[in-house]
Design an enzyme around this catalytic site. Structure first.
Site, PDB file in Angstrom:
ATOM      1  N   SER A  59     -60.044  36.572  24.363  1.00 22.82           N
ATOM      2  CA  SER A  59     -60.404  37.908  24.834  1.00 22.82           C
ATOM      3  C   SER A  59     -61.401  37.819  25.983  1.00 22.82           C
ATOM      4  O   SER A  59     -62.061  36.792  26.179  1.00 22.82           O
ATOM      5  CB  SER A  59     -61.038  38.688  23.681  1.00 22.82           C
ATOM      6  OG  SER A  59     -61.501  39.945  24.126  1.00 22.82           O
ATOM      7  N   SER A  60     -61.511  38.915  26.722  1.00 21.01           N
ATOM      8  CA  SER A  60     -62.579  39.035  27.726  1.00 21.01           C
ATOM      9  C   SER A  60     -63.600  40.098  27.317  1.00 21.01           C
ATOM     10  O   SER A  60     -64.504  40.427  28.094  1.00 21.01           O
ATOM     11  CB  SER A  60     -61.988  39.435  29.079  1.00 21.01           C
ATOM     12  OG  SER A  60     -61.116  38.441  29.537  1.00 21.01           O
ATOM     13  N   THR A  91     -60.182  47.287  21.077  1.00 24.57           N
ATOM     14  CA  THR A  91     -59.032  47.513  21.941  1.00 24.57           C
ATOM     15  C   THR A  91     -57.712  47.464  21.190  1.00 24.57           C
ATOM     16  O   THR A  91     -57.618  46.866  20.109  1.00 24.57           O
ATOM     17  CB  THR A  91     -59.009  46.435  23.051  1.00 24.57           C
ATOM     18  OG1 THR A  91     -57.981  46.727  24.002  1.00 24.57           O
ATOM     19  CG2 THR A  91     -58.733  45.045  22.495  1.00 24.57           C
ATOM     20  N   GLY A 150     -61.349  46.751  30.612  1.00 21.97           N
ATOM     21  CA  GLY A 150     -60.845  46.277  31.904  1.00 21.97           C
ATOM     22  C   GLY A 150     -60.260  44.884  31.902  1.00 21.97           C
ATOM     23  O   GLY A 150     -60.220  44.240  32.952  1.00 21.97           O
ATOM     24  N   GLU A 204     -51.719  42.891  21.261  1.00 20.80           N
ATOM     25  CA  GLU A 204     -52.710  41.874  21.644  1.00 20.80           C
ATOM     26  C   GLU A 204     -52.131  40.471  21.809  1.00 20.80           C
ATOM     27  O   GLU A 204     -52.771  39.611  22.425  1.00 20.80           O
ATOM     28  CB  GLU A 204     -53.808  41.842  20.566  1.00 20.80           C
ATOM     29  CG  GLU A 204     -55.198  41.596  21.106  1.00 20.80           C
ATOM     30  CD  GLU A 204     -55.777  42.812  21.798  1.00 20.80           C
ATOM     31  OE1 GLU A 204     -56.194  42.694  22.948  1.00 20.80           O
ATOM     32  OE2 GLU A 204     -55.807  43.891  21.166  1.00 20.80           O
ATOM     33  N   THR A 225     -58.789  49.798  26.570  1.00 24.18           N
ATOM     34  CA  THR A 225     -59.928  49.282  25.781  1.00 24.18           C
ATOM     35  C   THR A 225     -61.069  50.286  25.888  1.00 24.18           C
ATOM     36  O   THR A 225     -61.096  51.104  26.805  1.00 24.18           O
ATOM     37  CB  THR A 225     -60.400  47.904  26.292  1.00 24.18           C
ATOM     38  OG1 THR A 225     -59.319  47.015  26.314  1.00 24.18           O
ATOM     39  CG2 THR A 225     -61.525  47.306  25.481  1.00 24.18           C
ATOM     40  N   ASP A 258     -52.399  38.595  25.004  1.00 23.89           N
ATOM     41  CA  ASP A 258     -53.607  37.909  25.484  1.00 23.89           C
ATOM     42  C   ASP A 258     -53.546  36.401  25.268  1.00 23.89           C
ATOM     43  O   ASP A 258     -54.422  35.670  25.729  1.00 23.89           O
ATOM     44  CB  ASP A 258     -54.856  38.475  24.805  1.00 23.89           C
ATOM     45  CG  ASP A 258     -55.386  39.709  25.528  1.00 23.89           C
ATOM     46  OD1 ASP A 258     -54.819  40.077  26.576  1.00 23.89           O
ATOM     47  OD2 ASP A 258     -56.376  40.299  25.050  1.00 23.89           O
TER      48      ASP A 258
HETATM   49  O1  DON Z   1     -59.370  41.401  24.693  1.00 24.12           O
HETATM   50  C1  DON Z   1     -59.139  41.504  25.886  1.00 24.12           C
HETATM   51  O2  DON Z   1     -59.732  40.895  26.747  1.00 24.12           O
HETATM   52  C2  DON Z   1     -58.087  42.492  26.350  1.00 24.12           C
HETATM   53  N1  DON Z   1     -57.108  42.703  25.340  1.00 24.12           N
HETATM   54  C3  DON Z   1     -58.738  43.742  26.733  1.00 24.12           C
HETATM   55  C4  DON Z   1     -57.736  44.677  27.329  1.00 24.12           C
HETATM   56  C5  DON Z   1     -58.310  45.540  28.346  1.00 24.12           C
HETATM   57  O3  DON Z   1     -59.476  45.709  28.502  1.00 24.12           O
HETATM   58  C6  DON Z   1     -57.407  46.229  29.244  1.00 24.12           C
HETATM   59  N2  DON Z   1     -56.504  45.336  29.871  1.00 24.12           N
HETATM   60  N3  DON Z   1     -55.959  45.253  30.815  1.00 24.12           N
END
Ligand code: DON
Length: 599
Positions: free
Chosen positions: A477-478, A424, A498, A445, A406, A448
């Protein structure tokens, strides 16, 4: 929030000794001393009006901070030609798809916070991927590969960038794509970070794959050799795709030739995305989540990102503890941060999913709820995560962590536009699937979503209903691009990669600046920690640092367990805006590489 002032540097992360902007240590030292020596923006401007690229910069007219020096430079060039920060953000996003293909993308999705000048608050341009119509809640097994066509969500990036441009941009759409097209056509100079990234990607794929072709021989990789700094990466197929997007328009991605190429790729690999899925994709402008913290107004993205709601809970909880009155790294302070994260990630697992599909309790962002959560913290003991979760059955499994895939970038201009964008492909290079002949990567994705209903485990897989798969639904998502207002004006933009650690990383930098009054540089450099409810362990960058050994022992005595993993957490790219002069301070994380370019 502090403007530039000298402080001791704390730097974390395995890349911190290698400033990948290719500057020598003495140059970096000189640059740092230069910034410290500058006492006014007027002086700064008279000394150095030219474009500067480094891990920090100060400027008056515009600032772009991203993981890629070339992409930051593209953003600034757009500002120079009369574009606003939204134009620059769109151009930077397209450029990153060329210069940082592991995360920059046109085949993924994300969240763009946009603060227009004189508006009371920002908006969120949400362009998260959706589940294809043929997807079902039980389509995956626990050990499902992450790198198949079935893991690809309907991409949102092109629609999101087009929506941001249509609503808030000023320059012509094609002008924003032209620099990326040029970089893809003429090639980009590979630096150490890009070389390592490409070599890692190539190690994961079959030599007969489109990925291996595009990022191997066709990209200009010397035969039989790994990528090295100084090589040149060319992406002619991607250049062609970008030209179509520029000339035909963003609709080509959803209903035109590019759409047909995506569908053909899906057919080739048994993927689910159809022409209808693409044609029906829409990005949205959504109101942000707002939380008042001290005298600041913090705005984060709404669902389908959990970032805004989680930040609201976290800041609401932590405001009750008057952290700023104690040492940041005292056991008491760190204990309440960890316990707050544990509780908030539990709430995330219980309730959060796409609010167009599930009812999410309004109480989650209510200050009273944060106070109630804060009161549940035992000041002397860690709460075992499973004790919080009497309503979720937890099965026995283990493994995994969150990488720094990301990417986030921040942009600000002299008119007062501020943009904070995280986007991302999910994992590095997403699904590792390059659309044949089109030169761009597709996300993975779908991972997720809560992939296996009812399966929640100690590794951190969640199986609660709110985020299970449904056709057209957006996966939780985060991603947490934030913009902080002070006295009605944008003061700070930041975000990070992250996975779930994004929320903890953004929280840490916000506490550094808003609670501890650290200069932005120090807030970004400070060690980071994360607790995600499950796994029930603390990731702390300083865990092996003698400076924190007493702290770590004290926390262990309270019952906290620490992960062995000491890898860097996140990659923050931030901008601070001086409230009086309007001057812009850009700070790029040094954990990886990063580039603040001002003018
Ligand atoms: O949208 C999200 O939260 C995740 N797809 C972001 C992925 C990321 O930051 C790296 N993941 N381990």
């Amino acid at each position: 929030m502090s403007w530039i002032r000298p402080t001791a540097l704390l730097r974390y992360g395995k890349h911190d000794l290698t400033d990948l902007s290719d500057r020598t240590l003495s140059e970096r030292t000189a640059s740092w001393c230069f910034i410290l020596a500058v006492t006014s923006i007027a002086l700064m401007t008279s000394l150095a009006p030219a474009l500067r690229a480094a891990s920090e910069a100060t400027a008056e007219r515009g600032m772009v901070v991203s993981v890629s020096p070339a992409a930051s430079a593209v953003g600034v060039e757009i500002l120079k030609t009369g574009g606003n920060a939204v134009d620059a953000a769109v151009a930077t996003a397209f450029a990153l798809a060329v210069t940082w293909p592991e995360a920059g993308n046109i085949g993924g999705g994300g969240f763009m916070m946009v603060a227009p000048p004189d508006a009371a608050s920002p908006v969120c341009v949400e362009y998260r991927e959706t589940a294809p119509a043929a997807s079902t809640p039980t389509m995956y097994t626990l050990d499902e590969s992450q790198f198949t066509h079935r893991m690809v969500g309907v991409p949102g990036t092109v629609a999101g960038l087009a929506l941001a441009h249509e609503r808030y941009g000023r320059l012509a759409w094609r002008e924003l794509i032209a620099p990326a097209q040029r970089l893809a056509e003429q090639g980009v100079t590979v630096d150490a970070a890009l070389a390592a990234s490409l070599n890692e990607g190539l190690a994961l794929v079959e030599s007969s794959s489109e990925f291996a072709r595009v990022f191997g021989k066709a990209g200009g990789k010397p035969d039989g050799e790994p990528w090295r700094a100084g090589d040149r990466l060319r992406q002619p197929d991607l250049a062609h795709t970008l030209r179509r997007l520029a000339v035909v328009g963003p609709e080509d991605f959803y209903t035109g030739q590019i759409a047909r190429q995506i569908v053909a790729e899906m057919v080739r690999g048994d993927g689910l995305i159809t022409a209808t899925d693409l044609a029906e994709y829409r990005a949205n402008v959504r109101p942000p989540v707002h939380v008042r913290f001290r005298s600041f107004d913090v705005y984060g993205p709404p669902l389908p990102s959990s970032g805004g709601i989680c930040l609201a809970m976290l800041l609401g909880m932590l405001e009750t503890f008057e952290l700023g009155e104690r040492d940041r790294w005292s056991a008491d302070s760190v204990h309440v941060v960890i316990e707050s994260l544990r509780r908030v990630f539990y709430q995330r697992a219980r309730y959060l999913g796409d609010s167009d599909f599930v009812d999410v309790p309004a109480k989650l962002t209510a200050p009273e709820f944060a106070v109630q959560l804060a009161r549940s913290i035992d000041p002397d003991h860690a709460t075992p995560s499973e004790d919080l979760a009497t309503d979720i059955e937890i099965s026995d499994v283990t493994v995994a962590g969150e990488g720094a895939h990301t990417t986030h970038f921040s942009v600000a201009d002299a008119e007062g536009w501020v943009v904070s964008n995280t986007y991302t492909l999910e994992q590095d290079f997403g699904s590792l699937i390059v659309v044949r002949g089109a030169g761009f990567l597709l996300n993975n994705e779908m991972g997720d979503f809560n992939r296996v209903p009812s399966h929640t485990d100690r590794e951190g897989r969640i199986g609660t209903p709110a985020n299970t798969i449904a056709p057209g639904k957006r996966m939780l998502s985060s991603q947490t691009p934030v913009i902080v207002y002070d006295d009605g004006q944008p003061r700070l933009a930041l975000g990070s990669p992250g996975g779930r650690t994004i929320i903890s990383t953004v929280l840490g930098v916000l506490l550094g600046t808003l609670e501890y009054d650290l200069p932005l540089r120090d807030a970004v450099d400070a060690p980071r920690l994360h607790h995600g409810w499950l796994p029930d362990e603390v990731h702390f960058e300083g865990v092996d640092d003698p400076e924190f050994s007493v702290l770590v022992d004290q926390l262990k005595q309270r019952g906290h367990r620490f992960a062995d993993d000491t890898s860097p957490q996140g990659d923050v790219h931030a901008i601070l805006i001086d409230p009086v002069s309007g001057a812009l301070q850009g700070v790029a994380d040094r954990r990886r590489r990063g580039s603040a370019v001002g003018w």
